[in-house]
Design a protein around this motif. Structure first.
Motif, PDB file in Angstrom:
ATOM      1  N   ILE A 233     -55.265 -39.933 -14.949  1.00 23.13           N
ATOM      2  CA  ILE A 233     -56.134 -40.199 -13.808  1.00 23.13           C
ATOM      3  C   ILE A 233     -56.733 -38.936 -13.195  1.00 23.13           C
ATOM      4  O   ILE A 233     -57.518 -39.022 -12.252  1.00 23.13           O
ATOM      5  CB  ILE A 233     -55.384 -40.988 -12.713  1.00 23.13           C
ATOM      6  CG1 ILE A 233     -54.150 -40.212 -12.257  1.00 23.13           C
ATOM      7  CG2 ILE A 233     -55.022 -42.382 -13.197  1.00 23.13           C
ATOM      8  CD1 ILE A 233     -53.414 -40.865 -11.091  1.00 23.13           C
ATOM      9  N   GLY A 234     -56.344 -37.785 -13.692  1.00 22.39           N
ATOM     10  CA  GLY A 234     -56.900 -36.570 -13.119  1.00 22.39           C
ATOM     11  C   GLY A 234     -56.488 -35.336 -13.880  1.00 22.39           C
ATOM     12  O   GLY A 234     -55.638 -35.373 -14.768  1.00 22.39           O
ATOM     13  N   GLU A 235     -57.116 -34.225 -13.530  1.00 21.06           N
ATOM     14  CA  GLU A 235     -56.827 -32.951 -14.174  1.00 21.06           C
ATOM     15  C   GLU A 235     -56.896 -31.863 -13.112  1.00 21.06           C
ATOM     16  O   GLU A 235     -57.874 -31.759 -12.375  1.00 21.06           O
ATOM     17  CB  GLU A 235     -57.865 -32.653 -15.261  1.00 21.06           C
ATOM     18  CG  GLU A 235     -57.685 -31.311 -15.953  1.00 21.06           C
ATOM     19  CD  GLU A 235     -56.563 -31.325 -16.976  1.00 21.06           C
ATOM     20  OE1 GLU A 235     -55.908 -30.285 -17.143  1.00 21.06           O
ATOM     21  OE2 GLU A 235     -56.340 -32.375 -17.610  1.00 21.06           O
ATOM     22  N   GLY A 239     -52.311 -28.664 -14.574  1.00 18.26           N
ATOM     23  CA  GLY A 239     -51.962 -29.689 -15.535  1.00 18.26           C
ATOM     24  C   GLY A 239     -52.626 -31.018 -15.239  1.00 18.26           C
ATOM     25  O   GLY A 239     -53.326 -31.177 -14.235  1.00 18.26           O
ATOM     26  N   ALA A 240     -52.404 -31.988 -16.138  1.00 19.78           N
ATOM     27  CA  ALA A 240     -52.987 -33.321 -15.989  1.00 19.78           C
ATOM     28  C   ALA A 240     -52.116 -34.203 -15.105  1.00 19.78           C
ATOM     29  O   ALA A 240     -50.910 -33.997 -14.983  1.00 19.78           O
ATOM     30  CB  ALA A 240     -53.160 -33.958 -17.370  1.00 19.78           C
ATOM     31  N   ALA A 252     -47.620 -41.102  -9.166  1.00 27.03           N
ATOM     32  CA  ALA A 252     -48.450 -40.154  -9.904  1.00 27.03           C
ATOM     33  C   ALA A 252     -47.527 -39.101 -10.511  1.00 27.03           C
ATOM     34  O   ALA A 252     -46.616 -38.608  -9.847  1.00 27.03           O
ATOM     35  CB  ALA A 252     -49.471 -39.503  -8.983  1.00 27.03           C
ATOM     36  N   VAL A 253     -47.736 -38.765 -11.762  1.00 25.78           N
ATOM     37  CA  VAL A 253     -46.899 -37.789 -12.473  1.00 25.78           C
ATOM     38  C   VAL A 253     -47.778 -36.653 -12.948  1.00 25.78           C
ATOM     39  O   VAL A 253     -48.776 -36.876 -13.639  1.00 25.78           O
ATOM     40  CB  VAL A 253     -46.195 -38.436 -13.683  1.00 25.78           C
ATOM     41  CG1 VAL A 253     -45.297 -37.414 -14.372  1.00 25.78           C
ATOM     42  CG2 VAL A 253     -45.407 -39.664 -13.268  1.00 25.78           C
ATOM     43  N   LYS A 254     -47.419 -35.429 -12.553  1.00 22.46           N
ATOM     44  CA  LYS A 254     -48.193 -34.268 -12.988  1.00 22.46           C
ATOM     45  C   LYS A 254     -47.501 -33.612 -14.183  1.00 22.46           C
ATOM     46  O   LYS A 254     -46.320 -33.306 -14.141  1.00 22.46           O
ATOM     47  CB  LYS A 254     -48.328 -33.253 -11.848  1.00 22.46           C
ATOM     48  CG  LYS A 254     -49.078 -31.989 -12.272  1.00 22.46           C
ATOM     49  CD  LYS A 254     -49.395 -31.082 -11.095  1.00 22.46           C
ATOM     50  CE  LYS A 254     -50.574 -31.601 -10.310  1.00 22.46           C
ATOM     51  NZ  LYS A 254     -51.019 -30.639  -9.286  1.00 22.46           N
ATOM     52  N   ASP A 255     -48.271 -33.411 -15.227  1.00 19.62           N
ATOM     53  CA  ASP A 255     -47.796 -32.708 -16.426  1.00 19.62           C
ATOM     54  C   ASP A 255     -48.121 -31.234 -16.243  1.00 19.62           C
ATOM     55  O   ASP A 255     -49.183 -30.756 -16.629  1.00 19.62           O
ATOM     56  CB  ASP A 255     -48.498 -33.277 -17.660  1.00 19.62           C
ATOM     57  CG  ASP A 255     -48.112 -32.535 -18.932  1.00 19.62           C
ATOM     58  OD1 ASP A 255     -47.114 -31.795 -18.888  1.00 19.62           O
ATOM     59  OD2 ASP A 255     -48.798 -32.688 -19.952  1.00 19.62           O
ATOM     60  N   ILE A 256     -47.193 -30.502 -15.622  1.00 20.27           N
ATOM     61  CA  ILE A 256     -47.443 -29.090 -15.323  1.00 20.27           C
ATOM     62  C   ILE A 256     -47.362 -28.256 -16.598  1.00 20.27           C
ATOM     63  O   ILE A 256     -46.467 -28.427 -17.408  1.00 20.27           O
ATOM     64  CB  ILE A 256     -46.430 -28.568 -14.285  1.00 20.27           C
ATOM     65  CG1 ILE A 256     -46.574 -29.360 -12.983  1.00 20.27           C
ATOM     66  CG2 ILE A 256     -46.632 -27.090 -14.019  1.00 20.27           C
ATOM     67  CD1 ILE A 256     -45.565 -28.986 -11.934  1.00 20.27           C
TER      68      ILE A 256
END
Length: 444
Positions: A233-235, A239-240, A252-256
């Motif tokens: 859903i975002g960048e 990270g995404a 919401a989960v951030k892929d750092i």
């Protein structure tokens, strides 16, 4: 699950806990109140005791397990719940559980409770008691400034492993490298590697509490197996961001991109210290943050939570602003959030008057944190004392060996009248001149 998400989500649980606490349940109330008002389906609870021999239709659990309320009003003080780990369902008594508490700020909480600072080898041996295989601590090396020592009990003796700081990374055997001490300790708790044993139990520094343990007790460590990731859903710069579901809730989960980040500025400064980080690097960190805040200033954004703990340091030693959970485009709006007292300007604490100039006040505190190498602001003062004394005109003394002109900048950031505080643009110009002067002196 995309590469890195699983590991990062687990590590990020500590950082995300405040947001989760806000979005789920803000306040803890007594059992008697809950019995009267009732818990709604979806309420997260922590068990207060063992219930290992349940009757038919009852749910079995151990003390400290997490349960989710499924149905209320089954009986007086009786609920149907689901065990978060096993997925089993059954009846529970409200008297045996408590609602998961909101996160409370505790300065004694530490992500590195096993880090004891600059102590000698004999002191480390004395602290590693009682003797137990795998009991460990980490200390700064006195013999080799800038390096660390991992001290661990094997058999009846303490083995001291030198941790070398090299090219912005840490290593024990020159084959496995880590960006920070937390990553290193996490690895050796699961892998023996070059050590004589895996790390089994941390020896906590006196007065320190493990943030991981305390959050676990409060029910805020997340079970990665219960996370289901959805669409991207975002960048962001780090990270995404993905849509996800956790225990029936949208998250919401951030892929750092963790290999390029070495932690927040507070931990970075505390674990390296004066022997590794010189004044020039401190000035560069200060300038990096100031430049970022100047950009926010130009966009009329107010951060409201500017502090060294919310500054990330990249692998090439660039400081970057993070944690925009309290940021606002309309600083006049009141949202009743709990503000970080030691970093918040007086007018914001008293009248909720937020502006770029209140961010400047916070930046002054961040400067103090930076040049004190990560010390807690207003040491040994309670939040009540900070509020009262700052209103009366008290300002922190200069950190040890802090350049005179930098401390003067801090004082301008702490003007009681917001209109007398400098803009981030002006601060950046002064910091650039200061860095230029420093570089000229060190080259000559």
């Amino acid at each position: 699950m995309p590469p890195g998400v699983k590991n990062v989500f687990r590590r990020s649980a500590l950082c995300c806990a405040r947001t989760w606490a806000t979005s789920v349940h803000r306040f803890w109330v007594t059992d008697s109140f809950l019995l009267q008002k009732g818990w709604s389906p979806g309420t997260q609870c922590v068990t207060k005791c063992d219930h290992s021999k349940p009757k038919p239709s009852e749910l079995a659990y151990r003390k400290g397990d997490m349960l989710t309320i499924i149905e209320a009003g089954v009986g007086k003080g009786v609920y149907r719940a689901q065990h978060n780990k096993t997925g089993e369902q059954g009846l529970i008594s409200a008297s045996n559980v408590r609602e998961r508490e909101a996160i409370r700020v505790d300065p004694s909480l530490s992500l590195m409770p096993w880090f004891h600072g600059k102590i000698s080898g004999p002191e480390a041996v004395n602290k590693l008691q009682p003797i137990e295989d795998g009991l460990f601590l980490v200390r700064e090396s006195i013999r080799h400034p800038g390096d660390y020592v991992l001290c661990v009990i094997v058999g009846q003796e303490v083995i001291h492993y030198r941790v070398i700081y090299k090219d912005n990374k840490l290593t024990i055997d020159n084959s496995k490298f880590f960006y920070n001490l937390i990553d290193m300790i996490e690895f050796y708790t699961k892998n023996q590697g070059a050590l004589a044993t895996t790390l089994q139990k941390p020896k906590e520094k006196a007065g320190a509490k493990s943030a991981e343990v305390e959050l676990s007790k409060a029910g805020w460590l997340l079970d990665i197996d219960k996370l289901a990731l959805g669409e991207r859903i975002g960048e962001g710069e780090f990270g995404a961001v993905y849509m996800g579901h956790y225990m029936g809730q949208r998250v919401a989960v951030k892929d750092i991109k963790s290999p390029h980040l070495v932690g927040n500025l507070v931990n970075f400064l505390r674990t390296r210290g004066r022997s590794v980080i010189d004044t020039g690097q401190l000035l560069r960190f200060a300038l990096d943050v100031c430049a970022g805040m100047e950009y926010l200033e130009s966009k009329k954004l107010v951060h409201r939570d500017l502090a060294a703990r919310n500054i990330l340091v990249s692998s090439d030693n660039v400081a970057k602003i993070s944690d925009f959970g309290l940021a606002q485009t309309n600083p006049k709006t009141s949202d009743n959030v709990k503000l970080p007292v030691k970093w918040t300007a007086p007018e914001a604490l008293k009248k909720e008057k937020f502006s770029t100039r209140s961010d400047v006040w916070s930046y002054g505190v961040l400067l103090w944190e930076t040049f004190s190498y990560g010390r807690q602001p207003y040491p040994k003062m309670s939040l009540k004392e900070v509020k009262e004394k700052v209103e009366q005109g008290y300002r922190m003394e200069a950190p040890e060996n802090c350049p005179t002109r930098i401390y003067a900048l801090m004082r301008t950031c702490w003007e009681m009248d917001p209109g007398k505080r400098p803009s981030f643009h002006k601060l950046r110009e002064k910091l650039e001149r200061e860095l230029s002067c420093y570089s000229t002196v060190t080259r000559s």
